[in-house]
Scaffold this motif. Structure first.
Motif, PDB file in Angstrom:
ATOM      1  N   PHE A 158      -1.929  -5.119   4.777  1.00  0.00           N
ATOM      2  CA  PHE A 158      -1.439  -4.824   3.685  1.00  0.00           C
ATOM      3  C   PHE A 158      -2.538  -3.937   3.665  1.00  0.00           C
ATOM      4  O   PHE A 158      -3.564  -3.828   4.307  1.00  0.00           O
ATOM      5  CB  PHE A 158      -2.771  -5.629   2.385  1.00  0.00           C
ATOM      6  CG  PHE A 158      -2.524  -4.972   1.018  1.00  0.00           C
ATOM      7  CD1 PHE A 158      -1.902  -4.626   0.051  1.00  0.00           C
ATOM      8  CD2 PHE A 158      -3.620  -4.024   0.741  1.00  0.00           C
ATOM      9  CE1 PHE A 158      -1.992  -4.306  -1.307  1.00  0.00           C
ATOM     10  CE2 PHE A 158      -3.850  -3.222   0.189  1.00  0.00           C
ATOM     11  CZ  PHE A 158      -3.164  -3.213  -1.633  1.00  0.00           C
ATOM     12  N   GLY A 159      -1.700  -2.049   4.004  1.00  0.00           N
ATOM     13  CA  GLY A 159      -2.840  -1.508   4.610  1.00  0.00           C
ATOM     14  C   GLY A 159      -1.182  -0.065   4.611  1.00  0.00           C
ATOM     15  O   GLY A 159      -0.697  -0.507   5.113  1.00  0.00           O
ATOM     16  N   GLY A 171     -11.012  -7.162   6.056  1.00  0.00           N
ATOM     17  CA  GLY A 171     -10.564  -6.344   5.635  1.00  0.00           C
ATOM     18  C   GLY A 171     -11.052  -5.978   4.139  1.00  0.00           C
ATOM     19  O   GLY A 171     -12.022  -7.064   4.033  1.00  0.00           O
ATOM     20  N   SER A 172     -10.257  -5.010   3.732  1.00  0.00           N
ATOM     21  CA  SER A 172     -11.346  -4.541   2.361  1.00  0.00           C
ATOM     22  C   SER A 172     -10.045  -4.278   1.533  1.00  0.00           C
ATOM     23  O   SER A 172      -9.219  -3.273   1.968  1.00  0.00           O
ATOM     24  CB  SER A 172     -12.011  -3.473   2.212  1.00  0.00           C
ATOM     25  OG  SER A 172     -12.786  -3.069   1.646  1.00  0.00           O
ATOM     26  N   ILE A 173     -10.104  -5.386   0.263  1.00  0.00           N
ATOM     27  CA  ILE A 173      -9.154  -5.148  -0.622  1.00  0.00           C
ATOM     28  C   ILE A 173      -9.275  -2.979  -1.184  1.00  0.00           C
ATOM     29  O   ILE A 173      -8.617  -2.427  -1.765  1.00  0.00           O
ATOM     30  CB  ILE A 173      -8.249  -6.022  -1.511  1.00  0.00           C
ATOM     31  CG1 ILE A 173      -7.237  -6.841  -0.973  1.00  0.00           C
ATOM     32  CG2 ILE A 173      -7.819  -5.181  -2.750  1.00  0.00           C
ATOM     33  CD1 ILE A 173      -6.680  -6.492  -0.071  1.00  0.00           C
ATOM     34  N   SER A 174     -11.133  -3.056  -1.150  1.00  0.00           N
ATOM     35  CA  SER A 174     -10.747  -2.062  -2.629  1.00  0.00           C
ATOM     36  C   SER A 174     -10.287  -0.329  -1.340  1.00  0.00           C
ATOM     37  O   SER A 174     -10.242   0.278  -1.747  1.00  0.00           O
ATOM     38  CB  SER A 174     -12.352  -2.375  -2.740  1.00  0.00           C
ATOM     39  OG  SER A 174     -13.455  -2.300  -1.598  1.00  0.00           O
ATOM     40  N   CYS A 175     -10.445  -1.015   0.028  1.00  0.00           N
ATOM     41  CA  CYS A 175     -10.535   0.391   0.869  1.00  0.00           C
ATOM     42  C   CYS A 175      -9.228   0.381   0.954  1.00  0.00           C
ATOM     43  O   CYS A 175      -8.182   1.139   1.946  1.00  0.00           O
ATOM     44  CB  CYS A 175     -11.043   0.214   2.068  1.00  0.00           C
ATOM     45  SG  CYS A 175     -12.809   0.471   1.428  1.00  0.00           S
ATOM     46  N   GLY A 176      -8.437  -0.423   0.777  1.00  0.00           N
ATOM     47  CA  GLY A 176      -6.741  -0.676   0.822  1.00  0.00           C
ATOM     48  C   GLY A 176      -5.912  -1.196   1.866  1.00  0.00           C
ATOM     49  O   GLY A 176      -5.033  -0.894   2.485  1.00  0.00           O
ATOM     50  N   ASP A 177      -6.697  -1.890   2.835  1.00  0.00           N
ATOM     51  CA  ASP A 177      -6.722  -2.417   4.338  1.00  0.00           C
ATOM     52  C   ASP A 177      -7.495  -3.745   4.566  1.00  0.00           C
ATOM     53  O   ASP A 177      -8.512  -3.723   4.312  1.00  0.00           O
ATOM     54  CB  ASP A 177      -7.600  -1.105   5.297  1.00  0.00           C
ATOM     55  CG  ASP A 177      -6.511   0.236   5.232  1.00  0.00           C
ATOM     56  OD1 ASP A 177      -5.285   0.024   5.822  1.00  0.00           O
ATOM     57  OD2 ASP A 177      -6.945   1.024   5.924  1.00  0.00           O
ATOM     58  N   ALA A 178      -6.251  -4.591   5.111  1.00  0.00           N
ATOM     59  CA  ALA A 178      -6.431  -5.657   5.164  1.00  0.00           C
ATOM     60  C   ALA A 178      -5.354  -6.022   5.691  1.00  0.00           C
ATOM     61  O   ALA A 178      -4.206  -5.958   5.806  1.00  0.00           O
ATOM     62  CB  ALA A 178      -6.981  -6.297   3.924  1.00  0.00           C
ATOM     63  N   TYR A 191     -14.540  -9.441   4.555  1.00  0.00           N
ATOM     64  CA  TYR A 191     -15.449  -8.319   3.532  1.00  0.00           C
ATOM     65  C   TYR A 191     -14.598  -7.382   2.229  1.00  0.00           C
ATOM     66  O   TYR A 191     -13.608  -7.077   2.310  1.00  0.00           O
ATOM     67  CB  TYR A 191     -16.204  -7.514   4.427  1.00  0.00           C
ATOM     68  CG  TYR A 191     -15.361  -6.598   5.581  1.00  0.00           C
ATOM     69  CD1 TYR A 191     -14.502  -5.020   5.270  1.00  0.00           C
ATOM     70  CD2 TYR A 191     -15.433  -7.296   6.742  1.00  0.00           C
ATOM     71  CE1 TYR A 191     -13.738  -4.932   5.988  1.00  0.00           C
ATOM     72  CE2 TYR A 191     -14.600  -6.622   7.720  1.00  0.00           C
ATOM     73  CZ  TYR A 191     -13.938  -5.649   7.933  1.00  0.00           C
ATOM     74  OH  TYR A 191     -13.049  -5.083   8.627  1.00  0.00           O
ATOM     75  N   PRO A 202      -0.063 -10.134   3.468  1.00  0.00           N
ATOM     76  CA  PRO A 202      -0.466 -10.964   2.861  1.00  0.00           C
ATOM     77  C   PRO A 202      -0.646 -11.539   1.688  1.00  0.00           C
ATOM     78  O   PRO A 202      -0.658 -13.282   1.897  1.00  0.00           O
ATOM     79  CB  PRO A 202      -1.340 -11.208   3.386  1.00  0.00           C
ATOM     80  CG  PRO A 202      -1.999  -9.475   3.656  1.00  0.00           C
ATOM     81  CD  PRO A 202      -0.941  -8.520   3.916  1.00  0.00           C
ATOM     82  N   LEU A 235     -12.413   6.131   0.585  1.00  0.00           N
ATOM     83  CA  LEU A 235     -12.436   5.010   0.926  1.00  0.00           C
ATOM     84  C   LEU A 235     -11.488   4.708  -0.320  1.00  0.00           C
ATOM     85  O   LEU A 235     -11.801   2.901  -0.632  1.00  0.00           O
ATOM     86  CB  LEU A 235     -14.049   4.809   1.018  1.00  0.00           C
ATOM     87  CG  LEU A 235     -14.382   5.032   2.464  1.00  0.00           C
ATOM     88  CD1 LEU A 235     -15.892   4.994   2.183  1.00  0.00           C
ATOM     89  CD2 LEU A 235     -13.595   4.464   3.530  1.00  0.00           C
ATOM     90  N   HIS A 270      -3.730   0.544  -4.983  1.00  0.00           N
ATOM     91  CA  HIS A 270      -3.211   1.084  -3.799  1.00  0.00           C
ATOM     92  C   HIS A 270      -1.795   1.161  -3.522  1.00  0.00           C
ATOM     93  O   HIS A 270      -1.114   1.892  -3.001  1.00  0.00           O
ATOM     94  CB  HIS A 270      -3.929   0.300  -2.505  1.00  0.00           C
ATOM     95  CG  HIS A 270      -5.437  -0.136  -2.434  1.00  0.00           C
ATOM     96  ND1 HIS A 270      -5.552   1.444  -2.191  1.00  0.00           N
ATOM     97  CD2 HIS A 270      -6.325  -0.327  -2.364  1.00  0.00           C
ATOM     98  CE1 HIS A 270      -6.849   0.894  -1.904  1.00  0.00           C
ATOM     99  NE2 HIS A 270      -7.665  -0.122  -2.340  1.00  0.00           N
ATOM    100  N   TYR A 298      -7.381  -3.206  -7.401  1.00  0.00           N
ATOM    101  CA  TYR A 298      -6.686  -2.849  -6.064  1.00  0.00           C
ATOM    102  C   TYR A 298      -5.633  -3.476  -5.591  1.00  0.00           C
ATOM    103  O   TYR A 298      -5.099  -2.103  -5.191  1.00  0.00           O
ATOM    104  CB  TYR A 298      -8.422  -3.273  -4.948  1.00  0.00           C
ATOM    105  CG  TYR A 298      -9.295  -2.477  -5.594  1.00  0.00           C
ATOM    106  CD1 TYR A 298      -9.365  -1.316  -5.116  1.00  0.00           C
ATOM    107  CD2 TYR A 298     -10.541  -3.542  -5.928  1.00  0.00           C
ATOM    108  CE1 TYR A 298     -10.944  -0.944  -5.583  1.00  0.00           C
ATOM    109  CE2 TYR A 298     -11.740  -2.928  -5.583  1.00  0.00           C
ATOM    110  CZ  TYR A 298     -11.593  -1.234  -5.390  1.00  0.00           C
ATOM    111  OH  TYR A 298     -13.397  -0.669  -6.385  1.00  0.00           O
ATOM    112  N   GLU A 340       0.982  -1.119  -0.082  1.00  0.00           N
ATOM    113  CA  GLU A 340      -0.069   0.191  -0.244  1.00  0.00           C
ATOM    114  C   GLU A 340       0.487   1.294  -0.413  1.00  0.00           C
ATOM    115  O   GLU A 340       1.386   1.037   0.569  1.00  0.00           O
ATOM    116  CB  GLU A 340      -1.190   0.016   1.160  1.00  0.00           C
ATOM    117  CG  GLU A 340      -2.230   1.289   1.159  1.00  0.00           C
ATOM    118  CD  GLU A 340      -1.769   2.556   1.988  1.00  0.00           C
ATOM    119  OE1 GLU A 340      -2.738   2.668   1.185  1.00  0.00           O
ATOM    120  OE2 GLU A 340      -0.639   2.349   2.411  1.00  0.00           O
TER     121      GLU A 340
END
Lengths: 402, 297
Positions: free
Chosen positions: B60-61, B31-38, A401, A382, A330, A347, A343, A304
């Protein structure tokens, strides 16, 4: 260790010579250019010179086509709102999905007010489909607004061609050119562009000064009404110190145009090649063959961007990223999403944007700094195994999610 | 740039327990890969005592996501699963000396990874009720989904209602346009239209707290933060309250410290949360500041 500034698409340092030129306008040259006495008159002459310096850089036919504003955003808003006002029967706007928020947010607001906005899509390299564009050019469209160069990837749009197409269809054409002015030569008098936005702080002038180029004869309604400044097209006492500074910066940009496209470009290419040679699972976004000479946007997969920036910053290196976290939203950058970048890569995009002040030694320091940073963050990821991405990354790590 | 605490930065630059845990017997992936945090949280749990013997993470974040993961693993090592489940997202944020409002979701993600890992160990299915929207109110870190749900389930119709129910919009008021948009949308679903109601007078807005209660709460916040400051050889003292301005005096190592602004901001945030209104914390200079940092670690 000296800091290394590679975020020149965000803003630039004011050239020391430009600062020098503007300083007297805070002290002895404080007059109001509209005044009759000699205090004002001298300032008025200085503004005239600055107007001609801007004119020379963009190749405008008349210096009266230059309207000084407070910033690029004001120029953008003025252009679009003016076109809507002079053509109340036309309720459509054409723009692109990858514009700067100065255009996008305004367009989204106009949609709420009942206007229809067509957002041209881009392909994987950030290129437009001109056939799609041609079909949308009807007499319902009040204005086309298309950026000349993308701020994130540096990718260039064929705005001269698009302006001709709009002109043939009888549609006004505006371009947000804040990233390109001063980096690539242009000659507006031989184009069909009606309006063009410039931002001073992108080309080594101060913040708080911009320009709207308005072709002579193009119908116009001012955003700010009041005094007769800028021939009544932008009321408000002139920001004389910054206008003079912008003029000087434009003159310098013109003088450095060749340098920008040889030396700066070579440094950018050195940086890009140097990083890509050492870092696996990284790629250039946008259209590498058709972009600004100073911009390089690299996606580092499976990590990221904010983490990369924080670690770069620790070593005194300044860049920017298209990750959600750094944009305060977001979603990752709308430019990366529009190009269909996944994605896990979007990121991790980092934009390096150079200027004529960068040196080879700086670039070599960045080339040395980046690979260990990427490796360090991938160790935490990960999606990353011992020596590369895990097999079938999307399956191997599927958080709850999505 | 985000205003990360020293502790967040330290945990990001030197994350604890990073990397895969080979002999983990509990894993939570959220987490959510679309939001960039997992985050993948891995635990080694002693089957006898249900004590967490070791913990590891892969994230990942962004900086605060990595710092929150690191903090979480440090906090829960040695705890039993039941003890660990008592760790809230606020505890994680507190452990890191606070997170910016936009980044509080990183601590939420840590808490959820913990729930998911425990469920995984116990053979249960973890269901998250997590839905995150765009951040609307930056003073109190409240997102669009939260506001929309509250408006819908409580039949709210004014910005003041939203402030009263969620606190969103109760601070600087810059987000009122966003709140009005949400109200317009939800009201349209009910077949109503959004009408502007005059804002209540400032007296009515703060009228819920008596002056005495308000002062007590302000004193309580000051008392609550003092131990942490005293640990760093500093201190804070309440000087005066004048409407929405609260004057404090920074003492000892805190006075003139480079981190003073950050500390004050944190206290001000706590103050606003305790009072449900916007207040401004103003430091009063008493004596010459002592040199040094708050956190000589």
């Amino acid at each position: 260790m000296n800091p290394i500034y590679l975020d020149n698409n965000a803003t630039t340092r004011v050239d020391p010579a430009v600062v020098e030129v503007m300083l007297p306008f805070f002290t002895e040259q404080f007059g109001n250019p509209s005044s009759m006495h000699s205090f004002g008159n001298k300032v008025g002459l200085a503004l005239k010179k600055a107007r001609q310096q801007v004119q020379a850089l963009i190749g405008a036919e008349h210096d009266s086509e230059i309207i000084f504003t407070s910033c690029g955003t004001e120029s953008d808003s003025t252009a679009i709102l003016s076109a809507l006002k002079v053509q109340p029967e036309r309720k459509e706007i054409i723009t692109t999905a990858v514009e700067h928020p100065a255009i996008l947010t305004l367009c989204q607001t106009l949609e709420k007010d009942g206007y229809t906005v067509h957002y041209l899509k881009v392909d994987g390299k950030g290129r437009l489909d001109l056939d799609e564009y041609a079909k949308l050019l009807t007499d319902k469209v009040a204005i086309v607004s298309v950026m000349w160069a993308n701020n994130e990837t540096g990718t260039l749009f064929p705005v001269e061609k698009m302006a001709e197409m709009a002109n043939e269809a009888g549609v006004m054409f505006h371009t947000d050119a804040v990233q390109i002015v001063g980096k690539l030569p242009m000659d507006l008098k031989s184009s069909k562009i009606d309006m063009l936005s410039i931002s001073g702080h992108k080309l080594h002038a101060p913040k708080g000064i911009g320009v709207l180029y308005l072709r002579r004869g193009a119908r116009f309604r001012p955003l700010l009404r009041g005094g007769h400044q800028e021939r009544g097209r932008r009321a408000g006492t002139e920001n004389s110190a910054s206008i003079v500074a912008l003029g000087a910066a434009c003159e310098q940009a013109l003088a450095n145009m060749a340098f920008e496209n040889t030396e700066v470009k070579a440094l950018r290419d050195r940086l890009e090649k140097g990083i890509l040679a050492q870092v696996p699972n990284a790629f250039v976004t946008g259209d590498p063959d058709n972009r600004l000479p100073n911009t390089c946007n690299i996606a580092f997969e499976y990590i990221e961007g904010e983490g990369i920036l924080l670690l770069l910053n620790k070593q005194g290196i300044a860049a920017s990223s298209g990750s959600a976290c750094t944009s305060g939203s977001l979603e990752p950058s709308h430019v990366m999403r529009a190009m269909g970048i996944p994605y896990t890569a979007a990121h991790g995009t980092v934009r390096f944007s150079l200027s004529r002040y960068n040196t080879e030694e700086e670039i070599d320091r960045v080339i040395a700094a980046v690979p260990p940073i990427v490796a360090q963050l991938r160790k935490l990821s990960p999606y990353w195994g011992e020596n590369g991405p895990v097999t079938d990354p999307e399956q191997a790590f599927a958080p709850v999610y999505a | 740039m985000w205003e990360y605490s020293e502790k967040v930065q330290e945990h990001f630059f030197n994350p604890r327990n990073a990397g895969a845990l080979g002999d983990a017997n509990a894993t939570g992936e959220v987490g959510s890969i679309s939001c960039g945090d997992a985050l993948r949280l891995m635990l080694k749990v002693d089957p006898e005592s249900e004590r967490i013997l070791d913990a590891g993470f892969q994230t990942f974040g962004c900086g605060s996501a990595i710092a929150s993961s690191s903090a979480l693993t440090e906090m829960i090592k040695g705890m039993t699963l039941d003890e660990a489940l008592k760790v809230s997202n606020q505890d994680i944020a507190d452990y890191l000396d606070g997170l910016p409002p936009e980044k509080m979701h990183c601590s939420v993600m840590g808490r959820e990874a913990l729930e998911a890992a425990v469920a995984n160990y116990r053979g249960e299915v973890w269901k998250d009720d997590h839905e995150e929207g765009a951040l609307i109110c930056k003073c109190f870190a409240i997102d669009a989904v939260m506001i929309e749900d509250t408006v819908r389930s409580n039949n709210l119709s004014t910005v003041q209602d939203v402030i009263n129910y969620t606190k969103a919009g109760g601070g600087c008021a810059a987000c009122h346009e966003g709140i009005e948009e949400i109200l317009t949308k939800v009201l349209a679903e009910r077949g109503e239209s959004f009408k502007v109601t005059p804002p209540p007078s400032p007296v009515a807005a703060t009228g819920k707290l008596s002056t005495l209660e308000r002062v007590k709460r302000i004193q309580q916040v000051i008392e609550d933060v003092r131990p942490a400051l005293q640990r760093d050889r500093g201190d804070i003292e309440l000087v005066d309250i004048d409407g929405k301005t609260i004057y404090v005096s920074m003492k000892g190592a805190c006075a003139g410290c480079q981190m003073e602004a950050l500390t004050l901001q944190g206290v001000q945030q706590k103050m606003m949360e305790a009072l449900g209104e916007f207040v401004k914390l103003v430091p009063v200079r008493a004596t010459t500041p002592a040199p040094g940092l708050c956190n000589p670690k």
